[in-house]
Design a protein around this motif. Structure first.
Motif, PDB file in Angstrom:
ATOM      1  N   GLY A 239       0.811  -1.213   0.000  1.00  0.00           N
ATOM      2  CA  GLY A 239       0.000   0.000   0.000  1.00  0.00           C
ATOM      3  C   GLY A 239       0.845   1.263   0.000  1.00  0.00           C
ATOM      4  N   SER A 240       1.928   1.265   0.776  1.00  0.00           N
ATOM      5  CA  SER A 240       2.803   2.432   0.840  1.00  0.00           C
ATOM      6  C   SER A 240       3.455   2.702  -0.514  1.00  0.00           C
ATOM      7  CB  SER A 240       3.881   2.215   1.908  1.00  0.00           C
ATOM      8  OG  SER A 240       4.717   3.336   2.020  1.00  0.00           O
ATOM      9  N   ASN A 241       3.879   1.633  -1.214  1.00  0.00           N
ATOM     10  CA  ASN A 241       4.479   1.797  -2.543  1.00  0.00           C
ATOM     11  C   ASN A 241       3.490   2.405  -3.527  1.00  0.00           C
ATOM     12  OD1 ASN A 241       6.854   0.731  -1.637  1.00  0.00           O
ATOM     13  ND2 ASN A 241       6.827  -1.080  -2.926  1.00  0.00           N
ATOM     14  N   ILE A 242       2.256   1.877  -3.516  1.00  0.00           N
ATOM     15  CA  ILE A 242       1.231   2.377  -4.434  1.00  0.00           C
ATOM     16  C   ILE A 242       0.899   3.836  -4.128  1.00  0.00           C
ATOM     17  CG2 ILE A 242      -1.200   2.139  -5.116  1.00  0.00           C
ATOM     18  CD1 ILE A 242      -0.883  -0.892  -4.719  1.00  0.00           C
ATOM     19  N   LEU A 243       0.740   4.156  -2.848  1.00  0.00           N
ATOM     20  CA  LEU A 243       0.366   5.519  -2.462  1.00  0.00           C
ATOM     21  C   LEU A 243       1.503   6.516  -2.692  1.00  0.00           C
ATOM     22  CD1 LEU A 243      -1.692   4.809   0.773  1.00  0.00           C
ATOM     23  CD2 LEU A 243      -2.540   5.357  -1.496  1.00  0.00           C
ATOM     24  N   ASN A 244       2.746   6.073  -2.529  1.00  0.00           N
ATOM     25  CA  ASN A 244       3.876   6.966  -2.812  1.00  0.00           C
ATOM     26  C   ASN A 244       3.846   7.423  -4.272  1.00  0.00           C
ATOM     27  OD1 ASN A 244       5.036   7.051  -0.285  1.00  0.00           O
ATOM     28  ND2 ASN A 244       6.531   5.449  -0.684  1.00  0.00           N
ATOM     29  N   MET A 245       3.523   6.489  -5.169  1.00  0.00           N
ATOM     30  CA  MET A 245       3.515   6.827  -6.601  1.00  0.00           C
ATOM     31  C   MET A 245       2.260   7.591  -7.007  1.00  0.00           C
ATOM     32  SD  MET A 245       5.219   3.432  -8.356  1.00  0.00           S
ATOM     33  CE  MET A 245       4.227   2.217  -7.456  1.00  0.00           C
ATOM     34  N   LEU A 246       1.100   7.176  -6.506  1.00  0.00           N
ATOM     35  CA  LEU A 246      -0.147   7.796  -6.942  1.00  0.00           C
ATOM     36  C   LEU A 246      -0.497   9.047  -6.129  1.00  0.00           C
ATOM     37  CD1 LEU A 246      -2.465   4.705  -7.611  1.00  0.00           C
ATOM     38  CD2 LEU A 246      -0.979   5.935  -9.201  1.00  0.00           C
ATOM     39  N   ALA A 247      -0.452   8.947  -4.802  1.00  0.00           N
ATOM     40  CA  ALA A 247      -0.876  10.067  -3.952  1.00  0.00           C
ATOM     41  C   ALA A 247       0.230  11.105  -3.774  1.00  0.00           C
ATOM     42  CB  ALA A 247      -1.329   9.546  -2.595  1.00  0.00           C
ATOM     43  N   VAL A 248       1.407  10.653  -3.291  1.00  0.00           N
ATOM     44  CA  VAL A 248       2.487  11.604  -2.995  1.00  0.00           C
ATOM     45  C   VAL A 248       2.932  12.323  -4.265  1.00  0.00           C
ATOM     46  CG1 VAL A 248       4.828  11.867  -2.109  1.00  0.00           C
ATOM     47  CG2 VAL A 248       3.257  10.263  -1.007  1.00  0.00           C
ATOM     48  N   LEU A 249       3.289  11.569  -5.293  1.00  0.00           N
ATOM     49  CA  LEU A 249       3.760  12.186  -6.534  1.00  0.00           C
ATOM     50  C   LEU A 249       2.623  12.886  -7.273  1.00  0.00           C
ATOM     51  CD1 LEU A 249       6.135  12.640  -8.414  1.00  0.00           C
ATOM     52  CD2 LEU A 249       5.596  10.471  -9.538  1.00  0.00           C
ATOM     53  N   GLY A 250       1.438  12.268  -7.282  1.00  0.00           N
ATOM     54  CA  GLY A 250       0.305  12.852  -7.999  1.00  0.00           C
ATOM     55  C   GLY A 250      -0.111  14.199  -7.446  1.00  0.00           C
ATOM     56  N   PHE A 251      -0.377  14.272  -6.141  1.00  0.00           N
ATOM     57  CA  PHE A 251      -0.815  15.538  -5.534  1.00  0.00           C
ATOM     58  C   PHE A 251       0.302  16.585  -5.557  1.00  0.00           C
ATOM     59  CE2 PHE A 251      -4.121  12.850  -3.455  1.00  0.00           C
ATOM     60  CZ  PHE A 251      -5.221  13.565  -3.912  1.00  0.00           C
ATOM     61  N   ALA A 252       1.545  16.137  -5.313  1.00  0.00           N
ATOM     62  CA  ALA A 252       2.659  17.090  -5.330  1.00  0.00           C
ATOM     63  C   ALA A 252       2.812  17.705  -6.718  1.00  0.00           C
ATOM     64  CB  ALA A 252       3.954  16.386  -4.918  1.00  0.00           C
ATOM     65  N   GLY A 253       2.644  16.895  -7.769  1.00  0.00           N
ATOM     66  CA  GLY A 253       2.772  17.386  -9.134  1.00  0.00           C
ATOM     67  C   GLY A 253       1.667  18.349  -9.518  1.00  0.00           C
ATOM     68  N   ILE A 254       0.460  18.113  -9.009  1.00  0.00           N
ATOM     69  CA  ILE A 254      -0.664  19.008  -9.300  1.00  0.00           C
ATOM     70  C   ILE A 254      -0.416  20.399  -8.711  1.00  0.00           C
ATOM     71  CG2 ILE A 254      -3.084  19.457  -8.702  1.00  0.00           C
ATOM     72  CD1 ILE A 254      -3.651  16.523  -9.123  1.00  0.00           C
ATOM     73  N   PHE A 255       0.211  20.438  -7.525  1.00  0.00           N
ATOM     74  CA  PHE A 255       0.476  21.720  -6.868  1.00  0.00           C
ATOM     75  C   PHE A 255       1.702  22.424  -7.445  1.00  0.00           C
ATOM     76  CE2 PHE A 255      -2.187  19.833  -3.540  1.00  0.00           C
ATOM     77  CZ  PHE A 255      -2.977  20.922  -3.194  1.00  0.00           C
TER      78      PHE A 255
END
Length: 363
Positions: A239-255
């Protein structure tokens, strides 16, 4: 010397206590709400241990410091897969829920490969990061649907040990706070010790910082494995691997107001290492639905080989070419052959006794 030592002891105590509280009471919440523990591990626990990375990454993009963001995420996922699974299995063999093998591990592999191709042009923009966030929402909806397919043990009302829901939530949050705070104190005091010992910044970065940022996941997996919470131990890593790629990188990139640059070294070395490590999870998880000690040893060996390579490469050491040849022509082929042999043996055994498994309702 005395103050750093005190903070080290306090940090270690907070880290272990936080992990114990988190695993104990998040399990009670799962039983109380009749949510499978594997779902809790893939979401609540994984989000909690990835929260610091998310906060730091979003702040970094707002400040325009995006150079090392993807590198940190890839490095964190390599540590999660090789170091955490390896170390945990070496101490206590880890059982793996069948849904992780059937769905979540392949999803992790697919997202890793997708991110590699999205990064291949040298940068990630708003639309690529938005795609990652959309995939995150789809994955979370998928987990909601998965809930009905996973069996949940019934709670006997006469022996209900799940406790009060409010207390469980408060103690779970307390566990998260202690876990993250303890990790910070431990890293800070360890950095002071390393500097006092005259250790170079390079070695500090490759050891104390690299392992320190993965401390929450490491301790959670170790404590969960020790307590027999198999779904939390392995689900936390996936779960941490998936969320690092989708949530952490995704939201950071949007901002981010600019493109996220991708270093060439990341595409030529670190990304392939992460893809290989992710793919290796499938056959290892499949054999016996667990990660045994020798498999954990392989993961751990490759993690230290990865760190050693980074050290040799960054210092342009004359032993680098020899080390690469040893890994490419001996260590890696032997590891692949060993894993494939055990996977094929397991597959043949399962096929032979498939009817027996079906009649017993294999987990």
């Amino acid at each position: 010397m005395l103050i750093p030592l005190l903070w080290f002891i306090v940090g270690l105590t907070a880290l272990i206590s936080g992990a114990e509280l988190l695993v104990r009471y998040v399990s009670k919440i799962a039983l109380k709400l009749k949510i499978p523990k594997v779902i809790i591990a893939l979401t609540v626990v994984a989000f909690g241990t990835s929260a610091p990375e998310l906060a730091v990454s979003v702040q970094a993009t707002i400040d325009g410091q995006t150079d090392l963001m993807l590198g940190n995420i890839i490095g964190s996922n390599i540590s999660n897969t090789l170091l955490i699974l390896g170390l945990s299995a070496l101490f206590i063999p880890l059982k793996v829920h069948k849904n992780l093998i059937k769905w979540d591990a392949p999803i992790m592999i697919g997202i890793t490969i997708l991110l590699f191709f999205l990064s291949y042009n040298g940068a990630l923009g708003f639309w690529e990061c938005l795609l990652l966030v959309v995939l995150l929402m789809i994955y979370l909806l998928f987990l909601v649907r998965q809930k009905g397919e996973i069996s949940i043990p019934d709670v006997n009302p006469e022996k209900d040990e799940t406790g009060n829901m409010v207390v469980n939530v408060v103690l779970t949050i307390t566990g998260f706070v202690l876990l993250i705070t303890g990790a910070r104190w431990l890293i800070s005091s360890s950095l002071i010790f390393a500097e006092m010992a005259g250790v170079s910044e390079l070695i500090i970065g490759l050891t104390v910082v690299a392992i320190g940022t993965s401390l929450p996941e490491i301790v959670i997996s170790l404590v969960a494995a020790y307590r027999g919470e198999r779904d939390i131990a392995v689900g936390n890593v996936i779960g941490s691997n998936i969320l690092n790629m989708l949530a952490v990188l995704g939201f950071a990139g949007i901002f981010s107001s600019e493109l996220i640059p991708i270093q060439d070294a990341l595409l030529s070395f670190d990304f392939p290492v992460l893809i290989a490590a992710s793919i290796a999870c499938l056959p290892i998880f499949y054999t016996g639905h667990k990660v045994v000690r020798w498999e954990g040893g392989i993961f751990l060996m490759f993690y230290f080989a990865y760190i050693f390579y980074l050290f040799l490469s960054s210092t342009d050491h004359r032993f680098l070419d020899v080390f690469i040849n040893i890994m490419v022509f001996f260590v890696i082929p032997v590891a692949i052959i060993t894993i494939l042999y055990h996977t094929i043996t397991e597959w043949n055994w399962r096929r032979k006794y498939a009817k027996v498994f079906e009649s017993k309702g294999e987990n």
